[in-house]
Design a protein around this motif. Structure first.
Motif, PDB file in Angstrom:
ATOM      1  N   SER A 685     -49.300  85.882 -52.279  1.00  0.00           N
ATOM      2  CA  SER A 685     -48.351  85.284 -51.336  1.00  0.00           C
ATOM      3  C   SER A 685     -48.502  83.777 -51.270  1.00  0.00           C
ATOM      4  O   SER A 685     -47.530  83.020 -51.414  1.00  0.00           O
ATOM      5  CB  SER A 685     -48.554  85.903 -49.941  1.00  0.00           C
ATOM      6  N   VAL A 686     -49.724  83.319 -51.065  1.00  0.00           N
ATOM      7  CA  VAL A 686     -49.967  81.878 -50.960  1.00  0.00           C
ATOM      8  C   VAL A 686     -49.707  81.194 -52.302  1.00  0.00           C
ATOM      9  O   VAL A 686     -49.159  80.083 -52.359  1.00  0.00           O
ATOM     10  CB  VAL A 686     -51.408  81.613 -50.486  1.00  0.00           C
ATOM     11  N   GLY A 687     -50.069  81.858 -53.398  1.00  0.00           N
ATOM     12  CA  GLY A 687     -49.845  81.292 -54.723  1.00  0.00           C
ATOM     13  C   GLY A 687     -48.375  81.063 -55.019  1.00  0.00           C
ATOM     14  O   GLY A 687     -48.003  80.043 -55.626  1.00  0.00           O
ATOM     15  N   LEU A 688     -47.518  81.981 -54.589  1.00  0.00           N
ATOM     16  CA  LEU A 688     -46.085  81.829 -54.833  1.00  0.00           C
ATOM     17  C   LEU A 688     -45.481  80.729 -53.964  1.00  0.00           C
ATOM     18  O   LEU A 688     -44.565  80.012 -54.397  1.00  0.00           O
ATOM     19  CB  LEU A 688     -45.368  83.159 -54.587  1.00  0.00           C
ATOM     20  N   ILE A 689     -45.967  80.601 -52.735  1.00  0.00           N
ATOM     21  CA  ILE A 689     -45.504  79.485 -51.903  1.00  0.00           C
ATOM     22  C   ILE A 689     -45.898  78.153 -52.551  1.00  0.00           C
ATOM     23  O   ILE A 689     -45.090  77.217 -52.632  1.00  0.00           O
ATOM     24  CB  ILE A 689     -46.103  79.591 -50.482  1.00  0.00           C
ATOM     25  N   ALA A 690     -47.135  78.080 -53.029  1.00  0.00           N
ATOM     26  CA  ALA A 690     -47.601  76.860 -53.697  1.00  0.00           C
ATOM     27  C   ALA A 690     -46.767  76.574 -54.940  1.00  0.00           C
ATOM     28  O   ALA A 690     -46.417  75.410 -55.213  1.00  0.00           O
ATOM     29  CB  ALA A 690     -49.074  77.003 -54.065  1.00  0.00           C
ATOM     30  N   ALA A 691     -46.431  77.619 -55.708  1.00  0.00           N
ATOM     31  CA  ALA A 691     -45.630  77.442 -56.916  1.00  0.00           C
ATOM     32  C   ALA A 691     -44.240  76.916 -56.573  1.00  0.00           C
ATOM     33  O   ALA A 691     -43.685  76.061 -57.287  1.00  0.00           O
ATOM     34  CB  ALA A 691     -45.524  78.754 -57.681  1.00  0.00           C
ATOM     35  N   THR A 692     -43.658  77.399 -55.486  1.00  0.00           N
ATOM     36  CA  THR A 692     -42.340  76.923 -55.069  1.00  0.00           C
ATOM     37  C   THR A 692     -42.370  75.435 -54.743  1.00  0.00           C
ATOM     38  O   THR A 692     -41.511  74.666 -55.183  1.00  0.00           O
ATOM     39  CB  THR A 692     -41.859  77.718 -53.839  1.00  0.00           C
ATOM     40  N   ILE A 693     -43.370  75.036 -53.957  1.00  0.00           N
ATOM     41  CA  ILE A 693     -43.474  73.623 -53.577  1.00  0.00           C
ATOM     42  C   ILE A 693     -43.728  72.744 -54.805  1.00  0.00           C
ATOM     43  O   ILE A 693     -43.103  71.694 -54.986  1.00  0.00           O
ATOM     44  CB  ILE A 693     -44.595  73.437 -52.538  1.00  0.00           C
ATOM     45  N   PHE A 694     -44.641  73.194 -55.664  1.00  0.00           N
ATOM     46  CA  PHE A 694     -44.982  72.404 -56.854  1.00  0.00           C
ATOM     47  C   PHE A 694     -43.783  72.274 -57.790  1.00  0.00           C
ATOM     48  O   PHE A 694     -43.470  71.171 -58.265  1.00  0.00           O
ATOM     49  CB  PHE A 694     -46.151  73.054 -57.585  1.00  0.00           C
ATOM     50  N   LEU A 695     -43.104  73.373 -58.075  1.00  0.00           N
ATOM     51  CA  LEU A 695     -41.974  73.332 -59.006  1.00  0.00           C
ATOM     52  C   LEU A 695     -40.806  72.556 -58.423  1.00  0.00           C
ATOM     53  O   LEU A 695     -40.059  71.896 -59.165  1.00  0.00           O
ATOM     54  CB  LEU A 695     -41.547  74.754 -59.372  1.00  0.00           C
ATOM     55  N   PHE A 696     -40.622  72.617 -57.113  1.00  0.00           N
ATOM     56  CA  PHE A 696     -39.576  71.815 -56.489  1.00  0.00           C
ATOM     57  C   PHE A 696     -39.879  70.330 -56.708  1.00  0.00           C
ATOM     58  O   PHE A 696     -39.000  69.552 -57.112  1.00  0.00           O
ATOM     59  CB  PHE A 696     -39.487  72.122 -54.997  1.00  0.00           C
ATOM     60  N   GLY A 697     -41.133  69.931 -56.456  1.00  0.00           N
ATOM     61  CA  GLY A 697     -41.510  68.540 -56.676  1.00  0.00           C
ATOM     62  C   GLY A 697     -41.381  68.128 -58.124  1.00  0.00           C
ATOM     63  O   GLY A 697     -40.948  67.006 -58.436  1.00  0.00           O
ATOM     64  N   LEU A 698     -41.735  69.036 -59.033  1.00  0.00           N
ATOM     65  CA  LEU A 698     -41.617  68.744 -60.461  1.00  0.00           C
ATOM     66  C   LEU A 698     -40.157  68.560 -60.859  1.00  0.00           C
ATOM     67  O   LEU A 698     -39.812  67.663 -61.651  1.00  0.00           O
ATOM     68  CB  LEU A 698     -42.255  69.879 -61.262  1.00  0.00           C
ATOM     69  N   ALA A 699     -39.278  69.412 -60.289  1.00  0.00           N
ATOM     70  CA  ALA A 699     -37.858  69.330 -60.628  1.00  0.00           C
ATOM     71  C   ALA A 699     -37.244  68.023 -60.147  1.00  0.00           C
ATOM     72  O   ALA A 699     -36.482  67.376 -60.892  1.00  0.00           O
ATOM     73  CB  ALA A 699     -37.115  70.523 -60.022  1.00  0.00           C
ATOM     74  N   VAL A 700     -37.549  67.601 -58.926  1.00  0.00           N
ATOM     75  CA  VAL A 700     -36.913  66.374 -58.430  1.00  0.00           C
ATOM     76  C   VAL A 700     -37.468  65.141 -59.149  1.00  0.00           C
ATOM     77  O   VAL A 700     -36.815  64.087 -59.167  1.00  0.00           O
ATOM     78  CB  VAL A 700     -37.102  66.224 -56.901  1.00  0.00           C
ATOM     79  N   ARG A 701     -38.644  65.262 -59.764  1.00  0.00           N
ATOM     80  CA  ARG A 701     -39.184  64.163 -60.559  1.00  0.00           C
ATOM     81  C   ARG A 701     -38.451  64.018 -61.893  1.00  0.00           C
ATOM     82  O   ARG A 701     -38.392  62.936 -62.465  1.00  0.00           O
ATOM     83  CB  ARG A 701     -40.671  64.373 -60.844  1.00  0.00           C
ATOM     84  N   ASN A 702     -37.933  65.134 -62.406  1.00  0.00           N
ATOM     85  CA  ASN A 702     -37.408  65.124 -63.773  1.00  0.00           C
ATOM     86  C   ASN A 702     -35.924  65.441 -63.886  1.00  0.00           C
ATOM     87  O   ASN A 702     -35.351  65.256 -64.964  1.00  0.00           O
ATOM     88  CB  ASN A 702     -38.193  66.135 -64.620  1.00  0.00           C
ATOM     89  N   LEU A 703     -35.301  65.912 -62.829  1.00  0.00           N
ATOM     90  CA  LEU A 703     -33.891  66.284 -62.892  1.00  0.00           C
ATOM     91  C   LEU A 703     -33.110  65.554 -61.802  1.00  0.00           C
ATOM     92  O   LEU A 703     -33.668  65.196 -60.757  1.00  0.00           O
ATOM     93  CB  LEU A 703     -33.727  67.801 -62.701  1.00  0.00           C
TER      94      LEU A 703
END
Length: 713
Positions: A685-703
């Motif tokens: 559960s916590v890992g998926l929340i962390a993945a959502t936050i991380f990937l969101f930040g990664l996306a706004v950096r590159n897209l």
């Protein structure tokens, strides 16, 4: 003809031959047991389990004529084989099936291991094989394989007469427990004939029996009927059950889905056409925004390193889930067959509703002033829903049977509706987000292909959904016709900027269906969920609450973006979202409190501290903070209001799944187990929340997800 078994507890001598025979016939293993506390006598095992389909209960009752003034009353407990079983109505793949002969059977080749049946059953009968890497559901099937035996044509070289064939069938076509009972306490036959027999026994021996045949009317009637000399509650039977079949309300709610899809789609198309015309007439100013990746920043910040560690732990937990099995990696049990992951899914789907809410506002209602928020809301929705499916994959006991969702046609299963609706909605979110990477890569031809075909994908997806929900050609044709008309009417004309209006309409339509159907999941559980949270109109209040929660999260995410990336806070747009969130929250709270008042449950709910926190703090206080334009323009106040509103609805979902539940465990439902999530449940559960936050930040950096800012902001 529906067959049943009449169990006369006054004749039962407690020999447990039925229990032993059941194990022998089904080739069930033994289980380690111990004698229980006073009052149960020699009852052993305590409850039904995946290894025990029949339990004989021992209940001490007062009897002045007995030695010591007490005697034992015995009762055979097993599946009740309801006339309209909640377990079969719950099952999304028809693994549980009510036969015309009476038994409710189970087909493990279809089962996906969702365990919805365990919670849906009011008698606590279905259990799971928690010690197996492929846990199946186990229960009494009334020896269905014995009820239609192969009758021989001859014996000792001599053909059998019709009378002999009937006698053979009568001798063998009965459940093993009935065949074995030495005291004649069990009688098998036509249900109506057995009810007549039961009433005749009561009339022939006045005062011997309680004036009630248990199972005649409970939850619509069952195929296990009981006679007793003592009140049934003294034997551990539930006497608080309704007489209407439990699937009745969920069938009505889910039966409304196909016409609702057509109606909502047509209504949204009409609203868009009117709002578009109004905008053109007024010549309103268009808000054009240029999107770009955020300015280059260090990726591996301390916060992102922490997120990476949590994601790694989540990955290890996911591997452990399948290496150790569902029972070995979680603390789930036959009382708490659903746990943290279901809470997680219900909460996440509710707060991820901002994606469809903002899409509806921007495109259907022509709120172009909110256009700059749309991409980030859709990205958050896409990530959230994608990871919800990962959680569901971990939570299923037999996930490799997922293809059965495409092969089976259950009648009014909320789980089936939610599964398909969420799956199709994820694809719609993906189509909504496609232009962002295409814009980044400069793929103009791919963008034109998306523009041309995305509306027709919507037509296909919605028509497929309606067909799966109704299996009705007319409904399917109606959905295809309505959405095809919208696709043609709202197609992008030469020289116009493409507007994904049909994707937005599909997003709102599908979200309306699955957000409400999440509430339908619990319509089968009025015997378990506290009346402060259970309601026959749960689908409506689940949908209304999701809008308020989703908009609240969008506000919080936008504030986090501004803080994390050093961007200007768009107060104008956030205040406008806050105003919409105010009205959405007001509609939800008014509906929720009004429903309780109409049902006469408001006083009861006000006595629940969790309800007071949910509605008082998450509702009244949040509404007060959102009520005026001046307050909404203060970022601190708006952020607090959004957090309280979202938290209140999160608490509602947690109460529905856990805090408001009274779970009695497996039959005879007097030994409920406890539950606290395992480290692996928390890890995923916590890992998926962390993945959502991380990937969101990664996306706004590159897209190009966020609007481009002028230098110096």
């Amino acid at each position: 003809m529906s067959n049943a078994t009449l169990i006369d507890t006054t004749k039962c001598i407690g020999c447990r031959s039925c229990q032993v025979t059941c194990k022998q016939w089904h080739d069930l293993p033994a289980e380690k047991t111990q004698l229980q506390a006073a009052g149960k006598g020699l009852q052993n095992p305590t409850t039904l389990s995946s290894k025990t389909f029949t339990v004989l209960t021992y209940s001490e009752v007062e009897d002045p004529k007995a030695p010591g003034g007490l005697r034992y009353a015995f009762a055979k407990r097993q599946c009740m084989h309801c006339e309209e079983p909640a377990c079969a109505a719950a099952c999304p793949v028809t693994a549980l099936h009510k036969t015309k002969e009476g038994p409710v059977t189970y087909d493990d080749s279809k089962c996906i291991g969702c365990r919805y049946c365990v919670w849906a059953c009011p008698f606590g009968v279905p259990t799971a094989e928690w010690d197996s890497l492929a846990p199946k559901i186990r229960k009494c099937d009334m020896c269905h394989d014995r009820l239609t035996p192969a009758i021989p044509d001859e014996r000792n070289g001599k053909a059998l007469s019709d009378e002999e064939r009937k006698r053979f069938a009568a001798a063998h076509s009965v459940p093993a427990c009935v065949k074995q009972c030495p005291a004649g306490a069990l009688t098998y036959g036509d249900r109506e004939a057995l009810l007549t027999d039961a009433r005749a026994r009561m009339a022939a021996s006045p005062g011997k029996y309680v004036d009630h045949v248990y199972g005649e009317k409970e939850v619509g009637g069952t195929n296990m009927l009981y006679l007793s000399a003592v009140p049934f509650e003294r034997l551990g039977f539930r006497t608080d059950l309704q007489t209407e079949p439990l699937p009745q309300r969920s069938a009505v709610a889910l039966g409304a889905v196909p016409p609702a899809v057509i109606g909502v789609g047509a209504a949204l198309g009409g609203v868009y056409a009117l709002s578009k015309r109004k905008t053109e007439v007024k010549k309103a100013e268009e808000h054009h925004h240029e999107f770009a990746p955020v300015s280059p920043r260090k990726l591996w910040t301390p916060a992102n390193l922490l997120l990476a560690a949590l994601m790694a732990f989540g990955g290890v937990s996911f591997i452990a889930r399948f290496a150790l099995g569902l029972g070995g990696s979680t603390n789930l049990n036959d009382t708490y067959a659903w746990g943290l992951w279901i809470v997680f899914d219900l909460v996440w789907i509710a707060i991820a509703a901002g994606a469809f809410a903002t899409a509806g506002l921007i495109y259907v209602f022509q709120r172009k002033d909110l256009y700059s928020i749309g991409r980030s809301a859709v990205l958050m929705g896409l990530l959230s829903y994608s990871f919800v499916t990962v959680t569901l994959l971990a939570d299923l006991g037999l996930p490799w049977h997922f293809y059965q969702l495409g092969l089976q046609a259950p009648h009014h299963s909320a789980m089936f509706e939610v599964s398909w609706c969420v799956g199709l909605y994820v694809t719609v979110l993906a189509f909504e987000f496609f232009p962002v990477p295409l814009e980044k890569l400069g793929l103009k031809s791919a963008m034109e292909t998306w523009q041309r075909w995305s509306p027709w994908y919507v037509v296909f997806a919605v028509s497929l959904f309606v067909y799966l929900m109704s299996r009705n050609v007319l409904y399917t044709a109606g959905a295809a016709a309505v959405f095809s008309v919208l696709a043609v009417a709202f197609r992008t004309k030469p020289g116009e900027k493409p507007v994904p209006i049909l994707l937005a309409i599909a997003a709102v339509t599908l979200s309306t269906m699955h957000q409400s159907s999440l509430g339908s999941l619990f319509l089968l559980m009025p015997d378990k969920l506290d009346k402060a949270w259970w309601s026959p109109v749960m689908p409506v209040y689940f949908f209304l609450s999701s809008i308020a929660a989703g908009l609240g999260l969008v506000i919080l995410v936008e504030m986090w973006i501004a803080k994390a990336f050093g961007r200007k806070l768009r107060v104008e747009q956030l205040a406008a979202l806050g105003k919409t969130a105010f009205w959405a929250l007001l509609a939800y709270e008014a509906f929720r409190v009004g429903d309780l008042a109409v049902r006469g449950q408001l006083g009861h709910a006000l006595g629940k501290p969790l309800f007071l926190v949910e509605v008082g703090v998450g509702g009244v206080v949040a509404l007060a903070l959102l009520a005026t334009e001046g307050l909404r323009r203060k970022p601190a106040v708006l952020g607090l209001a959004a957090a309280l509103a979202t938290a209140g609805i999160v608490l509602n979902r947690m109460s529905v799944v856990v805090f408001g539940m009274t779970l009695r465990g497996s039959a005879p439902q007097d030994a409920p187990a406890r539950y606290f999530p395992s480290v692996f449940e928390w890890g995923i559960s916590v890992g998926l929340i962390a993945a959502t936050i991380f990937l969101f930040g990664l996306a706004v950096r590159n897209l190009p997800v966020l609007p481009k800012e002028e230098p110096g902001h």
